[in-house]
Design a protein around this motif. Structure first.
Motif, short mmCIF file in Angstrom:
data_model
loop_
_atom_site.label_atom_id
_atom_site.label_comp_id
_atom_site.label_asym_id
_atom_site.label_seq_id
_atom_site.Cartn_x
_atom_site.Cartn_y
_atom_site.Cartn_z
N UNK A 15 1.84 11.28 8.91
CA UNK A 15 0.84 10.25 8.60
C UNK A 15 1.43 8.87 8.37
N UNK A 16 2.65 8.78 7.88
CA UNK A 16 3.20 7.47 7.54
C UNK A 16 4.23 6.95 8.52
N UNK A 23 2.29 -0.76 3.19
CA UNK A 23 1.07 0.01 3.47
C UNK A 23 1.20 1.41 2.87
N UNK A 24 2.35 2.03 3.05
CA UNK A 24 2.57 3.36 2.48
C UNK A 24 2.47 3.31 0.96
N UNK A 25 3.04 2.28 0.36
CA UNK A 25 2.97 2.14 -1.10
C UNK A 25 1.52 1.99 -1.56
N UNK A 26 0.72 1.23 -0.82
CA UNK A 26 -0.69 1.05 -1.18
C UNK A 26 -1.47 2.35 -1.02
N UNK A 30 -3.39 4.20 -4.11
CA UNK A 30 -4.80 4.58 -4.05
C UNK A 30 -4.96 6.09 -4.24
N UNK A 31 -4.10 6.87 -3.60
CA UNK A 31 -4.18 8.33 -3.74
C UNK A 31 -3.97 8.75 -5.19
N UNK A 32 -3.06 8.09 -5.89
CA UNK A 32 -2.83 8.39 -7.30
C UNK A 32 -4.09 8.08 -8.12
N UNK A 33 -4.72 6.95 -7.83
CA UNK A 33 -5.95 6.59 -8.54
C UNK A 33 -7.08 7.58 -8.22
N UNK A 60 -8.15 -0.43 3.14
CA UNK A 60 -6.82 -0.91 2.76
C UNK A 60 -6.74 -2.41 2.98
N UNK A 61 -6.23 -3.12 2.01
CA UNK A 61 -5.99 -4.56 2.14
C UNK A 61 -7.17 -5.31 2.74
N UNK A 62 -8.33 -5.16 2.15
CA UNK A 62 -9.51 -5.92 2.56
C UNK A 62 -9.98 -5.65 3.97
#
Length: 87
Positions: A15-16, A23-26, A30-33, A60-62
């Protein structure tokens, strides 16, 4: 706080691969949230039918991309299933 976790499905590499590090960090943030929401993750994001459950979309990112995830109460897990990045 929820005991839910998150994971990539089918795999992180699949996937990454080729995505920018930011992008991977975002996606992981989000997955953690989403996992912290627990069962309420079934209501997060959007789905064409506006019903809970099923494969859901999260921007992601607007709107420069989105991730698709599945919240599975029986596994107490949020699965990141697809990442689309328009750059």
């Amino acid at each position: 706080m929820s005991d839910w976790k998150w994971d990539y499905n089918p795999s992180e590499e699949h996937l990454t691969g080729g995505l920018p590090v930011g992008v991977v960090a975002e996606v992981e943030r989000i997955a953690t949230e989403l996992a912290a929401l627990g069962r309420d993750a079934e209501l997060a994001g959007s789905r064409p039918e506006d019903r809970p459950g099923g494969l859901r979309n999260f921007p992601l990112f607007g709107g420069r991309g989105f991730l698709q995830f599945l919240a599975v109460p029986g596994h107490e897990c949020v699965y990141v299933c697809n990442i689309v990045w328009f750059g």
